[in-house]
Write an enzyme that holds these catalytic residues in place. Structure first.
Site, PDB file in Angstrom:
ATOM      1  N   ARG A  87       9.750 -66.668   4.217  1.00 25.48           N
ATOM      2  CA  ARG A  87       8.949 -67.222   5.308  1.00 25.48           C
ATOM      3  C   ARG A  87       8.260 -66.090   6.037  1.00 25.48           C
ATOM      4  O   ARG A  87       8.890 -65.061   6.343  1.00 25.48           O
ATOM      5  CB  ARG A  87       9.856 -68.014   6.253  1.00 25.48           C
ATOM      6  CG  ARG A  87       9.244 -68.275   7.608  1.00 25.48           C
ATOM      7  CD  ARG A  87       9.902 -69.423   8.352  1.00 25.48           C
ATOM      8  NE  ARG A  87       9.667 -69.338   9.779  1.00 25.48           N
ATOM      9  CZ  ARG A  87       8.493 -69.559  10.382  1.00 25.48           C
ATOM     10  NH1 ARG A  87       7.421 -69.868   9.670  1.00 25.48           N
ATOM     11  NH2 ARG A  87       8.381 -69.458  11.691  1.00 25.48           N
ATOM     12  N   SER A  90       5.535 -66.857  12.962  1.00 25.06           N
ATOM     13  CA  SER A  90       5.515 -66.306  14.312  1.00 25.06           C
ATOM     14  C   SER A  90       6.748 -66.787  15.071  1.00 25.06           C
ATOM     15  O   SER A  90       7.405 -67.751  14.677  1.00 25.06           O
ATOM     16  CB  SER A  90       4.235 -66.733  15.034  1.00 25.06           C
ATOM     17  OG  SER A  90       4.177 -68.137  15.080  1.00 25.06           O
ATOM     18  N   ASP A 204       4.502 -64.588  21.195  1.00 25.61           N
ATOM     19  CA  ASP A 204       4.537 -64.952  22.614  1.00 25.61           C
ATOM     20  C   ASP A 204       5.916 -64.604  23.174  1.00 25.61           C
ATOM     21  O   ASP A 204       6.836 -64.309  22.415  1.00 25.61           O
ATOM     22  CB  ASP A 204       4.230 -66.451  22.808  1.00 25.61           C
ATOM     23  CG  ASP A 204       5.172 -67.349  22.025  1.00 25.61           C
ATOM     24  OD1 ASP A 204       5.019 -67.438  20.797  1.00 25.61           O
ATOM     25  OD2 ASP A 204       6.076 -67.931  22.642  1.00 25.61           O
TER      26      ASP A 204
HETATM   27  N1  ADE Z   1       6.819 -69.948  17.289  1.00 26.18           N
HETATM   28  C1  ADE Z   1       6.095 -69.037  17.960  1.00 26.18           C
HETATM   29  N2  ADE Z   1       6.341 -69.111  19.268  1.00 26.18           N
HETATM   30  C2  ADE Z   1       7.269 -70.096  19.424  1.00 26.18           C
HETATM   31  C3  ADE Z   1       7.922 -70.651  20.534  1.00 26.18           C
HETATM   32  N3  ADE Z   1       7.659 -70.197  21.757  1.00 26.18           N
HETATM   33  N4  ADE Z   1       8.799 -71.664  20.333  1.00 26.18           N
HETATM   34  C4  ADE Z   1       9.044 -72.111  19.096  1.00 26.18           C
HETATM   35  N5  ADE Z   1       8.454 -71.629  18.012  1.00 26.18           N
HETATM   36  C5  ADE Z   1       7.573 -70.623  18.174  1.00 26.18           C
END
Ligand code: ADE
Length: 232
Positions: A87, A90, A204
């Site tokens: 995989r 992100s 993030d």
């Molecule tokens: N993938 C990337 N950012 C995420 C998040 N904040 N929550 C769940 N999956 C994510």
């Protein structure tokens, strides 16, 4: 063909990269693979096979969440003989020391999903990365001088959660970041005795509220992809 993948036997490589986003699968195939051919368009979930440094390699979108990646992993393994499932996705940082754009190797995947509790009649299965892929990924990252972190990640069923502080408990137990698929992938791979690894790039932060732009995501994703491509 299988229920969701319109390929013939032999058209998919033993090693496959699995981004959630099908358009990222297209981008990876067009950017990194030689002679890439699209083998699947069912549900727009694009899949390609080509070569990387002369080795046969595939890339397949999986969609978002444990149920979706579990369907693709199951069919790739049982119908097409895929052996190494990587995989590339992100994740959101939930620990102070995890920064934007960090590359994370998921050694294990905790989960808020009831998937494995249902599967094991209330027992707690521990979804774990393949040691061989993990070891190879670390050596590759070191060779390429790409810094990384490794540890436990959270595969959540929620992107938008009711409790915005839910991640704090997981972080207190040293879970590094949250994503939505690794626990499903690791469980299906374990069931069929094949190899899986999730390589994640932090897009993030649930601590600072920072987010990367789409353009930044593209350029920072490339470190993770360069590592993943060497695992075939
Ligand atoms: N993938 C990337 N950012 C995420 C998040 N904040 N929550 C769940 N999956 C994510």
């Amino acid at each position: 063909m299988s229920v969701h993948i319109n390929a013939k036997k032999g058209e998919i490589a033993e090693t496959i990269l699995l981004p959630g986003d099908p358009l990222r699968a297209k981008w990876i195939a067009e950017t990194y693979l030689d002679n890439a051919v699209c083998y699947n368009k069912v549900r727009g979930m694009l899949g390609y096979t080509g070569t990387y440094k002369g080795r046969k390699m595939s890339v397949q979108g999986t969609g978002m969440g444990i149920p979706s990646i579990s369907i693709y992993a199951h069919e790739l393994i049982t119908e097409f003989g895929v052996k190494n499932l990587i995989r590339v996705g992100s994740a959101g940082a939930i620990k102070q020391n995890i920064k934007m754009r960090d590359v994370i190797f998921a050694m294990s995947a905790s989960s808020s999903s009831s998937l494995n509790r249902n599967r094991f009649n209330g027992g707690d299965f521990a979804p774990t990365a393949s040691f061989d892929l993990f070891d190879k990924a670390i050596k590759t990252a070191r060779d390429q001088k790409i810094s990384f972190k490794a540890g436990n990640v959270l595969s959540s069923d929620f992107f938008y959660t009711d409790d915005p502080l839910d991640h704090e408990k997981w972080a207190a137990y040293n879970v590094l970041c949250v994503e939505m698929e690794a626990a499903g992938l690791y469980s299906i791979a374990a069931k069929h005795n094949v190899n899986a690894l999730a390589i994640l790039t932090i897009s993030d932060s649930l601590i600072t509220g920072e987010q990367t732009t789409a353009q930044e995501r593209e350029s920072t994703f490339s470190n993770m992809i360069k590592i993943a491509l060497e695992l075939g």
